[in-house]
Scaffold this active site. Structure first.
Site, PDB file in Angstrom:
ATOM      1  CB  CYS A  62       7.445   4.481  -4.681  1.00  0.00           C
ATOM      2  SG  CYS A  62       6.396   5.919  -4.823  1.00  0.00           S
ATOM      3  CG  ASP A 104       3.025   4.594   3.109  1.00  0.00           C
ATOM      4  OD1 ASP A 104       2.518   5.697   2.830  1.00  0.00           O
ATOM      5  OD2 ASP A 104       3.571   3.863   2.256  1.00  0.00           O
ATOM      6  CG  HIS A 118       5.549   6.088   0.674  1.00  0.00           C
ATOM      7  ND1 HIS A 118       4.883   4.957   0.244  1.00  0.00           N
ATOM      8  CD2 HIS A 118       6.062   6.673  -0.437  1.00  0.00           C
ATOM      9  CE1 HIS A 118       4.976   4.870  -1.073  1.00  0.00           C
ATOM     10  NE2 HIS A 118       5.686   5.891  -1.511  1.00  0.00           N
TER      11      HIS A 118
END
Length: 267
Positions: free
Chosen positions: A137, A194, A226
């Site tokens: 991330c 995502d 995600h």
């Protein structure tokens, strides 16, 4: 509900065959907190993997990734890269966390902290001639940037890190801007569902990598969103996470960061 005995057993399984715990690293006039894990069945030195946190900091999931890497034969270390600006655990709202903490952490500060982390590892059982980085991330973006920053880095794996975005004084570049500057091979692992990193961003990055003739590859998992490796969240997608993990280990090995063989009973 888990009992204390069950929790102790689980922790024992997670830490069997490795040394792990918190430490501090001298960096930029401060003591940088970090979590480290390494095998205890070998004298070393160990190949080093720097693990870069999600937006939530070096919490249990990131610590577990370090332990998993240690069980594979690496010295894995995750520095607390927000610590000067605040503590992610103080925020319950993600938007507040991003706006009040994450966006106030300068990239330059982060990259230098990672340099000091690598140097510290070289003096504490690590072989930084075999240095890799992986990030998730927020840390996925940092992994791309670090691959354009440290010429000693041998390999990088970026999990669902933003590729393009709004530039600020603290965040002056994104991975698409440094494609031409990469000095280490990068594997990018992304989710096809995502919504924060749409397909056009991935294609823009691929075009930048091709134009730069960069040693990089981007894998997209069509059914993953995600944070598909975050096994503590509903976003976890086991098949994609497991494939990505093996691809990461293979990428490290392919680019000269081979793990020290560890006896099976300790894994």
């Amino acid at each position: 509900m888990a009992t204390a005995h069950h929790t102790d057993q689980l922790h024992s399984l997670q830490t069997h065959g490795i040394h792990c715990g918190e430490t501090t690293i001298p960096s930029q006039g401060d003591e940088l907190p970090a979590y480290i894990a390494k095998p205890d069945q070998h004298t070393g030195p160990y190949p080093v993997v720097i693990v870069v946190q999600e937006i939530f900091g070096v919490h249990e999931h990131i610590q577990d990734i370090c332990r998993r890497l240690a069980k594979q034969g690496y010295l894995a270390i995750a520095p607390e890269l927000y610590f000067r600006q605040g503590d992610a655990k103080d925020y319950s709202n993600i938007n507040e966390l991003v706006n009040n903490l994450v966006k106030k952490v300068p990239d330059r500060q982060v990259l230098v902290d990672l340099d000091h982390t690598a140097h510290w590892a070289s003096r504490h059982g690590g072989d930084t001639k075999k240095l890799a980085i992986t990030g998730f991330c927020w840390g996925g973006r940092i992994a791309w940037l670090y691959a354009a920053h440290n010429p000693q880095l041998k390999a990088a794996v970026a999990w669902y890190g933003k590729l393009v975005g709004e530039k600020t004084l603290f965040l002056p570049k994104y991975p698409v801007d440094v494609a031409i500057d990469l000095c280490a091979p990068v594997l990018g692992l992304y989710g096809g569902k995502d919504t924060s990193i749409p397909a056009e961003h991935i294609e823009t990055m691929r075009q930048a990598l091709r134009a730069a003739n960069a040693d990089a590859e981007i894998i997209v998992y069509p059914e993953a969103g995600h944070a598909f490796n975050a096994d503590y969240r509903p976003s976890y997608h086991a098949e994609s996470a497991q494939d990505g993990w093996q691809r990461m280990l293979d990428w490290f090995t392919q680019h000269g960061v081979s793990a020290i063989p560890i006896p099976e009973e300790t894994q």
